[in-house]
Motif scaffolding. Structure first.
Motif, short mmCIF file in Angstrom:
data_model
loop_
_atom_site.label_atom_id
_atom_site.label_comp_id
_atom_site.label_asym_id
_atom_site.label_seq_id
_atom_site.Cartn_x
_atom_site.Cartn_y
_atom_site.Cartn_z
N ASN A 59 74.16 9.58 104.77
CA ASN A 59 74.92 9.46 106.01
C ASN A 59 73.98 8.99 107.11
N PHE A 60 74.29 7.85 107.75
CA PHE A 60 73.42 7.28 108.77
C PHE A 60 73.98 7.50 110.16
N ILE A 61 73.13 7.99 111.06
CA ILE A 61 73.49 8.14 112.47
C ILE A 61 72.54 7.28 113.30
N PHE A 62 73.10 6.33 114.03
CA PHE A 62 72.27 5.48 114.89
C PHE A 62 72.03 6.20 116.22
N GLY A 63 70.75 6.30 116.60
CA GLY A 63 70.41 6.92 117.87
C GLY A 63 69.11 7.70 117.77
N SER A 64 68.83 8.41 118.84
CA SER A 64 67.59 9.18 118.95
C SER A 64 67.89 10.67 118.93
N HIS A 83 60.68 15.18 109.75
CA HIS A 83 60.61 14.52 111.06
C HIS A 83 59.53 13.44 111.01
N LEU A 84 59.97 12.20 110.76
CA LEU A 84 59.05 11.08 110.58
C LEU A 84 59.12 10.07 111.72
N ALA A 85 60.07 10.23 112.63
CA ALA A 85 60.26 9.23 113.68
C ALA A 85 59.09 9.26 114.67
N CYS A 86 58.72 8.08 115.14
CA CYS A 86 57.67 8.01 116.17
C CYS A 86 57.74 6.65 116.86
N TYR A 87 57.03 6.54 117.99
CA TYR A 87 56.85 5.25 118.65
C TYR A 87 55.67 4.60 117.96
N HIS A 88 55.95 3.63 117.13
CA HIS A 88 55.01 3.19 116.11
C HIS A 88 53.74 2.57 116.69
N GLY A 89 52.60 3.18 116.40
CA GLY A 89 51.32 2.53 116.56
C GLY A 89 50.54 2.82 117.82
N ASN A 90 49.23 2.87 117.66
CA ASN A 90 48.33 3.12 118.78
C ASN A 90 48.46 2.07 119.87
N ASP A 102 58.61 9.08 125.52
CA ASP A 102 60.04 9.22 125.30
C ASP A 102 60.40 9.26 123.82
N ASN A 103 59.63 8.56 122.99
CA ASN A 103 59.98 8.43 121.58
C ASN A 103 59.13 9.26 120.64
N ASN A 104 58.04 9.86 121.14
CA ASN A 104 57.20 10.72 120.31
C ASN A 104 57.26 12.18 120.75
N THR A 105 57.13 12.41 122.05
CA THR A 105 57.01 13.78 122.54
C THR A 105 58.37 14.44 122.77
N ILE A 106 59.23 13.80 123.56
CA ILE A 106 60.54 14.38 123.88
C ILE A 106 61.38 14.54 122.61
#
Length: 354
Positions: A59-64, A83-90, A102-106
């Protein structure tokens, strides 16, 4: 072991499941562990919807997960969460620290807070960053252990935010009993890592993100492979199929509050990596020697493997040369897909190079 967590017939959430590691993990679980259903949340910022397996159990849910409306769509009886999501890359985080926050910490804070009262949750496995605890050295490194000291000085916002995610998880484990397990990633590579996947993130490293897919693509196109610091830096490269097994091991055997390295334990220099890839592709173009990256003080590193072997019964089994051969083969078969992904960013890349 009698306290082993089973994935069979389980309801599982993979946050970032359309990403490179997430989609390989999803396929591994479907193939080997017969789950009841898998839920995927992904905002496709650095991933592609084509990576999501077409399976009735998915089941896919688009969003954050930072969006309460997305969290509200999840079943309340989840048993396992990755929990693998992140803002990709240094380098993307250096270009835009606010987007990284916004995409790693929150995202981590909102997810942990949402799950803190869950009655069915057996494990939440968090993709921690081995680079965030590795010794900063260009000399001979020692294997980074799970209890390595943590510095307050870091090379990138990405490194900082991944550590903050660990700290928030530790807090919710201590305060609320969240069954939080830390999987310390080394440098993952393998099939389904699509160069340019997702949206533009303010830097050409939106496309040229990790070294192995970048080198393979350039090598197949008979281009010179760029060797920062002359290729003397080194990393611990772990094949994505091994990573999927390690993540499952963390879910099955990992103890809440503990960290486990998912590593090969093998140090490979970037110069040797370039040699291996050029040999596989037949690229005769000389390498392009460059100075060290001005932001990167972690020249050489690799992970210790003893704890994961003893506690999770996990060891990486795919050698760097075999893993590269598989990745080169996948890249050749998916050149059109990758080229389309790269081309959608062509205008922005030209703006940066002009």
């Amino acid at each position: 072991m009698s306290d082993t967590t089973t994935l069979k017939n389980a309801k599982i959430l993979i946050v970032g499941g359309a990403g490179f590691v997430g989609c390989n993990l999803c396929r591994h679980i479907l193939d080997k562990h017969d789950p009841k259903e898998i839920w995927i949340i992904d905002n496709l910022l650095s991933s592609e919807i084509s990576n999501v397996p077409e399976d009735s159990k998915v089941n896919f849910i688009f969003g954050s997960v930072a969006d309460d409306r997305v969290l509200a769509k999840l079943p309340d009886d989840l048993e396992l969460v990755f929990h693998l999501a992140c803002y990709h890359g240094n380098q993307s985080s250096i270009a835009d620290p606010i987007a990284d926050h916004d995409n790693n910490t929150i995202t981590s804070l909102k997810l942990f807070d949402h799950l803190k009262e869950s009655k069915n949750l057996k494990k939440i496995v968090y993709a921690a960053a081995g680079c965030a605890v590795a010794e900063k050295t260009f000399e001979d490194p020692t294997a980074t252990s799970e209890d390595a000291p943590v510095s307050l000085f870091h090379d990138s916002p990405y490194s900082i935010s991944k550590l903050v995610g660990e700290m928030y998880g530790n807090y919710f484990w201590n305060r609320h009993g969240l069954p939080f397990v830390k999987a310390r990633f080394q440098n993952v590579y393998g099939p389904r890592e699509i160069l340019g996947a997702g949206s533009w993130r303010g830097t050409p490293h939106t496309v040229w993100r990790n070294v192995i897919p970048t080198f393979i693509w350039k090598s197949l196109n008979e281009e010179a492979l760029p060797l920062d610091n002359g290729g003397n830096a080194s990393r611990d490269f772990i094949f994505v199929e091994d990573m999927a097994k390690g993540l499952v091991g963390c879910a099955q055997e990992g103890q809440p509050g503990e960290a486990y390295n998912l590593a090969s334990g093998v140090e490979t220099t970037i110069k040797d990596l370039a040699t291996y890839i050029n040999e596989l592709t037949g690229n005769k173009t000389s390498v392009d020697l460059k100075p060290a990256r001005d932001w990167d003080r972690s020249g050489k590193r690799f992970g210790a493997t003893l704890k994961s072997k003893e506690k999770l019964n996990f060891s990486a089994t795919v050698s760097i040369k075999n893993g590269l051969a598989k990745t080169v083969d996948w890249t050749k078969k998916n050149r059109e897909l990758i080229n389309q992904s790269i081309e959608k960013h062509e205008f922005m890349i030209n703006q940066f190079s002009s």
